[in-house]
Design a protein around this motif. Sequence first.
Motif, PDB file in Angstrom:
ATOM      1  N   ASN A  65      -5.731   7.039  -2.012  1.00 38.54           N
ATOM      2  CA  ASN A  65      -5.489   7.888  -3.177  1.00 38.54           C
ATOM      3  C   ASN A  65      -4.955   9.258  -2.793  1.00 38.54           C
ATOM      4  N   ILE A  66      -5.540   9.826  -1.751  1.00 40.00           N
ATOM      5  CA  ILE A  66      -5.179  11.189  -1.375  1.00 40.00           C
ATOM      6  C   ILE A  66      -3.783  11.252  -0.741  1.00 40.00           C
ATOM      7  N   ILE A 118       0.531   1.077  -5.403  1.00 41.79           N
ATOM      8  CA  ILE A 118      -0.124   0.872  -4.105  1.00 41.79           C
ATOM      9  C   ILE A 118      -1.642   0.805  -4.303  1.00 41.79           C
ATOM     10  N   VAL A 119      -2.145   1.607  -5.231  1.00 41.32           N
ATOM     11  CA  VAL A 119      -3.567   1.587  -5.572  1.00 41.32           C
ATOM     12  C   VAL A 119      -3.866   0.490  -6.591  1.00 41.32           C
ATOM     13  N   SER A 120      -3.096   0.469  -7.677  1.00 39.14           N
ATOM     14  CA  SER A 120      -3.359  -0.498  -8.752  1.00 39.14           C
ATOM     15  C   SER A 120      -3.177  -1.938  -8.285  1.00 39.14           C
ATOM     16  N   PRO A 160     -11.696   9.556   0.549  1.00 41.67           N
ATOM     17  CA  PRO A 160     -10.824  10.729   0.395  1.00 41.67           C
ATOM     18  C   PRO A 160     -10.922  11.711   1.560  1.00 41.67           C
ATOM     19  N   LEU A 161     -12.122  11.888   2.100  1.00 42.39           N
ATOM     20  CA  LEU A 161     -12.283  12.799   3.235  1.00 42.39           C
ATOM     21  C   LEU A 161     -11.566  12.255   4.464  1.00 42.39           C
ATOM     22  N   PRO A 191      -7.963  18.474  -2.471  1.00 43.11           N
ATOM     23  CA  PRO A 191      -8.545  17.155  -2.257  1.00 43.11           C
ATOM     24  C   PRO A 191      -9.401  17.042  -0.997  1.00 43.11           C
ATOM     25  N   LEU A 192      -8.969  17.703   0.110  1.00 49.52           N
ATOM     26  CA  LEU A 192      -9.734  17.614   1.346  1.00 49.52           C
ATOM     27  C   LEU A 192     -11.099  18.280   1.194  1.00 49.52           C
ATOM     28  N   HIS A 193     -11.117  19.483   0.616  1.00 50.48           N
ATOM     29  CA  HIS A 193     -12.381  20.178   0.430  1.00 50.48           C
ATOM     30  C   HIS A 193     -13.271  19.447  -0.572  1.00 50.48           C
TER      31      HIS A 193
END
Length: 473
Positions: A45-46, A65-67, A166-167, A312-314
């Motif tokens: 996602n990120i 790509i996600v769906s 995500p991280l 997004p990273l934080h």
Amino acid sequence: MTTEQPVRTRQTDAANDRIDRATWKLCWVVVLGAFATGLDSSIVNIGLDSITTELHSTLSTTQWIVSGYLLALAVSLPAAGWLGRRYGSGPVWLTALGFFTAASLACAVASTPEGLITARIAQGLAGGVLIPTGQTILGAAVGPRRLGRVMGVLGIAASAAPAIGPLVGGLILHSLPWPWLFAINVPIGIVGIMLGRKMLPCSRPSDPGPMHWTGLASISAGLALVVLATSRWGDAGRLDPATVAIAACAAAALATFVVATRRTAHPLLNLSLYRLPAFRAGSIAAACSGALVFGSGVVHALYFQLGHGQNPLHAGMSLIGVAAATAITAPAAGRWIDRHGPAPAALVGGCLAVATTLPLAITPLDLPTPVVQLVLVAYGASVSLVAIPAGVTAYAAVPSTNLADAITQVNILQRIGGSLGGAVCAVLIASHTADLPTGFRLAFGALVVGAVGSLLAALLIASATRPGAIVEP
């Protein structure tokens, strides 16, 4: 007193029923495969923006790509039980992991959006078979009285991997190109295959009868359309006519599956399992836990990004506490369930889920970060206590010959619940972008409803199982 003695004896036996080292090694091999698929559900996602730019595409294309991955998971999931019975759970698991690893490599080397989407669909098809088949292997290896401990360990991957995705994705993109989002699965898959060839038990295939193609086509189409409809609803923030039409087609396909199943001598899924009170209670709890877990995943990520202005990273780093609490609590929850049965853990988990979702639904959006983190860590602990008893209750209720079938059906309900929970929360936030505090209060309010549903499902588990023990069917 005499009527309670068998329960105490069975409870004592369960507490002293140790799991040998070989079984624990098998458990961690299965966890490896579950971790890879769980991580893959959120790590990408990120990176969508980077992938869109470097492949010279558009976000409307690359979001598939996600769906596509999620749709493929839903399509292949119903066939997992039949494949395990027909070819043996061990060979099916190894084949699925090999297919998933090869598809991950294909994603990493893809040079066009179309090629990447195709490879992601292949990943999803393999992942839909891999997860329930791994649970079947573990369930058959330990039996119903020891399910809690192995499902607790498996819960580390199932719950924590999507949360840290995500991280991990942010850390990879910080220093490496986007293909490494997929290439990371290749060494994991190779190690899993090598260990699996040595440790997986030689399960005997049975004769499940011919594949019920009408049932497979109708339920696969129905589940895929459910995922598609809920995804469109969540992305758009409203129900447009196309989404309503897709939802109607999904309902029609699932109804066709039920009718076709009742008319065949060789059903794809044994729906008569729902006549068992414990299986029915565990299945309802699984659907509620899926809605709660997937819904909270959407709300928490957006809460830190939109509500607290984090990148997004934080935001991914802010969710480490939730993932860590879930991972730490899961094994302890499993041990508790094996000692005292699933009802106490489910009841505590439901109460804790309500207590940790309600504060954020009634307090201001700009709460101090330490306060929010404290609440979320406690919520992470509740996740394991809600999700693990649901599966253990359902799986322990059925004869061993129906275990693969039961696991497939519970996974289907978790996915449907998760799709609906995530969509509802996304819609509530998206429809209040001009008034984010209200949107987040409503979204957290939806999580409270999910938590109350889990608590009510825990009461069903308590009424359907004898206190203090998981009784073998």
